[in-house]
Write a protein that holds these residues in place. Structure first.
Motif, short mmCIF file in Angstrom:
data_model
loop_
_atom_site.label_atom_id
_atom_site.label_comp_id
_atom_site.label_asym_id
_atom_site.label_seq_id
_atom_site.Cartn_x
_atom_site.Cartn_y
_atom_site.Cartn_z
N PRO A 1 0.91 -1.17 0.05
CA PRO A 1 -0.04 0.18 -0.01
C PRO A 1 0.83 1.26 -0.15
N PHE A 2 1.96 1.23 0.69
CA PHE A 2 2.84 2.49 0.55
C PHE A 2 3.49 2.53 -0.53
N ALA A 3 3.92 1.43 -1.18
CA ALA A 3 4.44 1.74 -2.56
C ALA A 3 3.54 2.26 -3.51
N LEU A 4 2.20 1.91 -3.50
CA LEU A 4 1.24 2.49 -4.57
C LEU A 4 1.18 3.78 -4.03
N ILE A 5 1.22 4.26 -3.11
CA ILE A 5 1.02 5.99 -2.77
C ILE A 5 2.48 6.26 -3.24
N ALA A 6 3.53 5.72 -3.10
CA ALA A 6 4.79 6.32 -3.62
C ALA A 6 4.59 6.18 -5.11
N LEU A 7 4.02 5.30 -5.67
CA LEU A 7 3.87 5.33 -7.23
C LEU A 7 3.13 6.68 -7.63
N VAL A 8 2.12 7.04 -7.05
CA VAL A 8 1.58 8.33 -7.44
C VAL A 8 2.47 9.54 -7.03
N LEU A 9 3.14 9.51 -6.15
CA LEU A 9 4.30 10.45 -5.99
C LEU A 9 5.45 10.27 -7.22
N SER A 10 5.77 9.21 -7.73
CA SER A 10 6.45 9.02 -8.74
C SER A 10 6.09 9.44 -9.92
N VAL A 11 4.95 9.42 -10.29
CA VAL A 11 4.18 10.23 -11.44
C VAL A 11 4.11 11.56 -11.28
N LEU A 12 3.95 12.08 -10.26
CA LEU A 12 4.14 13.56 -10.02
C LEU A 12 5.54 13.73 -10.01
N GLY A 13 6.49 13.08 -9.84
CA GLY A 13 8.04 13.38 -9.83
C GLY A 13 8.42 13.37 -11.29
N ALA A 14 7.81 12.55 -12.25
CA ALA A 14 8.29 12.53 -13.42
C ALA A 14 7.63 13.66 -14.25
N VAL A 15 6.37 14.32 -13.91
CA VAL A 15 6.03 15.54 -14.36
C VAL A 15 6.68 16.62 -13.90
N ILE A 16 7.42 16.91 -12.75
CA ILE A 16 8.11 17.79 -12.17
C ILE A 16 9.45 17.43 -12.90
#
Length: 73
Positions: A14-29
């Protein structure tokens, strides 16, 4: 990760799935910061922003490996 620790994987999922959303945001940034650093190379803060975004992209893998390492055999 030579040995199998499914409990650590399941707890970290579950924590990795939340981090996956953050990684998509990181890719955009990262894309935004790279474009801005190419347009204005005098601004060093954009390269720091891109480095932060790369660490956000790597976050899900770090979280899963951390949880797997925490669970003993």
């Amino acid at each position: 990760m030579g040995d199998c620790r499914p409990l650590g994987f399941l707890l970290g999922l579950p924590f990795a799935l939340i981090a996956l959303v953050l990684s998509v945001l990181g890719a955009v940034i990262w894309v935004f910061g790279t474009v801005l650093s190419c347009l204005c190379p005098c601004c060093i803060c954009f390269s720091g922003l891109a480095n932060l975004a790369v660490s956000l992209i790597k976050l899900p893998v770090k979280i899963i490996t951390w949880f797997i390492d925490q669970i003993p055999c």
